[in-house]
Design a protein around this motif. Structure first.
Motif, PDB file in Angstrom:
ATOM      1  N   PHE A 118      -2.978   7.888   3.538  1.00 50.06           N
ATOM      2  CA  PHE A 118      -2.707   6.880   4.566  1.00 50.06           C
ATOM      3  C   PHE A 118      -1.311   7.021   5.151  1.00 50.06           C
ATOM      4  CE2 PHE A 118      -5.912   4.972   1.793  1.00 50.06           C
ATOM      5  CZ  PHE A 118      -6.874   4.645   2.722  1.00 50.06           C
ATOM      6  N   ASP A 119      -1.186   6.702   6.429  1.00 51.04           N
ATOM      7  CA  ASP A 119       0.117   6.708   7.080  1.00 51.04           C
ATOM      8  C   ASP A 119       1.009   5.601   6.512  1.00 51.04           C
ATOM      9  OD1 ASP A 119      -0.552   8.830   8.744  1.00 51.04           O
ATOM     10  OD2 ASP A 119      -1.293   7.513  10.318  1.00 51.04           O
ATOM     11  N   ARG A 120       0.423   4.450   6.250  1.00 48.03           N
ATOM     12  CA  ARG A 120       1.172   3.302   5.715  1.00 48.03           C
ATOM     13  C   ARG A 120       1.056   3.316   4.189  1.00 48.03           C
ATOM     14  NH1 ARG A 120      -1.602  -1.089   9.318  1.00 48.03           N
ATOM     15  NH2 ARG A 120      -1.177  -2.322   7.461  1.00 48.03           N
ATOM     16  N   LYS A 121       1.830   4.207   3.592  1.00 45.62           N
ATOM     17  CA  LYS A 121       1.737   4.455   2.156  1.00 45.62           C
ATOM     18  C   LYS A 121       2.074   3.219   1.326  1.00 45.62           C
ATOM     19  CE  LYS A 121       2.679   9.392   2.653  1.00 45.62           C
ATOM     20  NZ  LYS A 121       1.625   9.507   3.576  1.00 45.62           N
ATOM     21  N   ASP A 122       3.043   2.430   1.771  1.00 39.69           N
ATOM     22  CA  ASP A 122       3.399   1.214   1.035  1.00 39.69           C
ATOM     23  C   ASP A 122       2.232   0.235   0.998  1.00 39.69           C
ATOM     24  OD1 ASP A 122       5.941   2.161   0.500  1.00 39.69           O
ATOM     25  OD2 ASP A 122       6.859   1.117   2.193  1.00 39.69           O
ATOM     26  N   ASP A 123       1.549   0.082   2.123  1.00 40.74           N
ATOM     27  CA  ASP A 123       0.397  -0.817   2.164  1.00 40.74           C
ATOM     28  C   ASP A 123      -0.742  -0.293   1.292  1.00 40.74           C
ATOM     29  OD1 ASP A 123       1.645  -2.633   3.817  1.00 40.74           O
ATOM     30  OD2 ASP A 123       0.840  -1.747   5.652  1.00 40.74           O
TER      31      ASP A 123
ATOM     32  N   LYS B  80       0.127  -1.226  -2.183  1.00 36.87           N
ATOM     33  CA  LYS B  80      -0.055  -2.667  -2.381  1.00 36.87           C
ATOM     34  C   LYS B  80      -1.527  -3.042  -2.498  1.00 36.87           C
ATOM     35  CE  LYS B  80       4.134  -3.891   0.114  1.00 36.87           C
ATOM     36  NZ  LYS B  80       4.666  -4.461   1.364  1.00 36.87           N
ATOM     37  N   SER B  81      -2.399  -2.243  -1.926  1.00 29.79           N
ATOM     38  CA  SER B  81      -3.828  -2.564  -1.974  1.00 29.79           C
ATOM     39  C   SER B  81      -4.384  -2.448  -3.389  1.00 29.79           C
ATOM     40  CB  SER B  81      -4.615  -1.655  -1.029  1.00 29.79           C
ATOM     41  OG  SER B  81      -4.729  -0.358  -1.562  1.00 29.79           O
TER      42      SER B  81
END
Length: 79
Positions: A38-43, A46-47
């Protein structure tokens, strides 16, 4: 939607995957999915909140010396 699907995946994980006694393709695939895909690795990280099996797998792979070496020395590309 990833948190919902992560919880479903957590519920479906076989005990042999979440135990983390040896590295398997399943471990590496889950780690890669949550840390690289994913581009939004932090999100994506968190998932996994509330998914101790997924978190354990990703931590297990991330802490492996061979994986750490590969991540430090690999050529970074868009793919």
């Amino acid at each position: 939607t990833l948190p919902d699907y992560s919880r479903k995946l957590e519920a479906a994980l076989p005990a042999c995957v979440s135990r983390c006694t040896d590295i398997t393709l399943a471990h590496v695939t889950l780690y890669t999915f949550y840390t690289q895909f994913f581009d939004r690795k932090d999100d994506a990280q968190k998932s996994m909140h509330g998914c101790p099996g997924l978190h354990r797998v990703c931590s297990y792979i991330q802490e492996h010396p061979g994986v750490q070496h590969w991540e430090k020395t690999r050529k970074h590309t868009d793919f």
